[in-house]
Write a protein that holds these residues in place. Sequence first.
Motif, PDB file in Angstrom:
ATOM      1  N   VAL A  54       0.846  -1.189   0.000  1.00 56.95           N
ATOM      2  CA  VAL A  54       0.000   0.000   0.000  1.00 56.95           C
ATOM      3  C   VAL A  54       0.880   1.237   0.000  1.00 56.95           C
ATOM      4  O   VAL A  54       1.730   1.409   0.873  1.00 56.95           O
ATOM      5  N   ASP A  56       0.666   5.716  -1.221  1.00 62.19           N
ATOM      6  CA  ASP A  56      -0.305   6.787  -1.462  1.00 62.19           C
ATOM      7  C   ASP A  56      -0.920   6.677  -2.855  1.00 62.19           C
ATOM      8  O   ASP A  56      -2.074   7.029  -3.065  1.00 62.19           O
ATOM      9  N   ILE A  59      -2.288   0.418  -4.770  1.00 59.90           N
ATOM     10  CA  ILE A  59      -2.323  -0.832  -4.023  1.00 59.90           C
ATOM     11  C   ILE A  59      -1.892  -1.888  -5.025  1.00 59.90           C
ATOM     12  O   ILE A  59      -2.559  -2.107  -6.043  1.00 59.90           O
ATOM     13  N   GLU A  95     -11.047  -1.480  -4.271  1.00 59.99           N
ATOM     14  CA  GLU A  95      -9.936  -0.604  -3.908  1.00 59.99           C
ATOM     15  C   GLU A  95     -10.325   0.308  -2.742  1.00 59.99           C
ATOM     16  O   GLU A  95      -9.530   0.541  -1.827  1.00 59.99           O
ATOM     17  N   ARG A  99      -8.372   0.522   0.747  1.00 64.20           N
ATOM     18  CA  ARG A  99      -7.857   1.824   1.212  1.00 64.20           C
ATOM     19  C   ARG A  99      -8.405   2.153   2.602  1.00 64.20           C
ATOM     20  O   ARG A  99      -7.690   2.686   3.439  1.00 64.20           O
ATOM     21  N   GLU A 100      -9.660   1.829   2.860  1.00 65.06           N
ATOM     22  CA  GLU A 100     -10.239   2.082   4.182  1.00 65.06           C
ATOM     23  C   GLU A 100      -9.567   1.210   5.234  1.00 65.06           C
ATOM     24  O   GLU A 100      -9.294   1.667   6.341  1.00 65.06           O
TER      25      GLU A 100
END
Length: 179
Positions: A54, A56, A59, A95, A99-100
Amino acid sequence: SFGRIAIADIEPDSFREILHRWCGQRDGAAYPPAGKIDPFLLPALVPNLILYEVTDNAITFRVVGEKVVTTTGGNLKGRTLVEAFGDTPYVHMVEGQLRECAASGVPLYSRHDFQLRDDTYKDAFHSRKAWRIALPYGEGGRVTRLLCYQLFSKEIETHYRKDIDFGELLPKTVFKIEV
């Protein structure tokens, strides 16, 4: 927009076992350090694992188990989700889930249809029921890796539905795990 679920309510049993082992790796922190990643938390599920890096910007698939390779039709190593599966609402939903998980440092559990486009037929997808657990690992106060295990049902052929509201679907299919 995600629901919440207790470890005791998660199916299958193997996911509960993985969660208990992951919790044991935390040593009182929100999530374990990346150096403690152990794909063999449950050896029987190694063929179903995915290790993501991961950043910025992306992913990225780093390790992909044999059953995931077979189900998706190819090795995904080194590719992002969009590179691997296309720029679709489903891919953006997955995604967003990952991301969460990385942003919150809280493991996620999801159960919904996994869709893979079949390019031989316009708008045709192969769909399987999928159960996924995403476990965050990190360093320096930031999640840098996600260790995921994903199980699939048998394949069913479906047609792409543009009317699915993923925002409405998420609270019913994706859950932050109460650890």
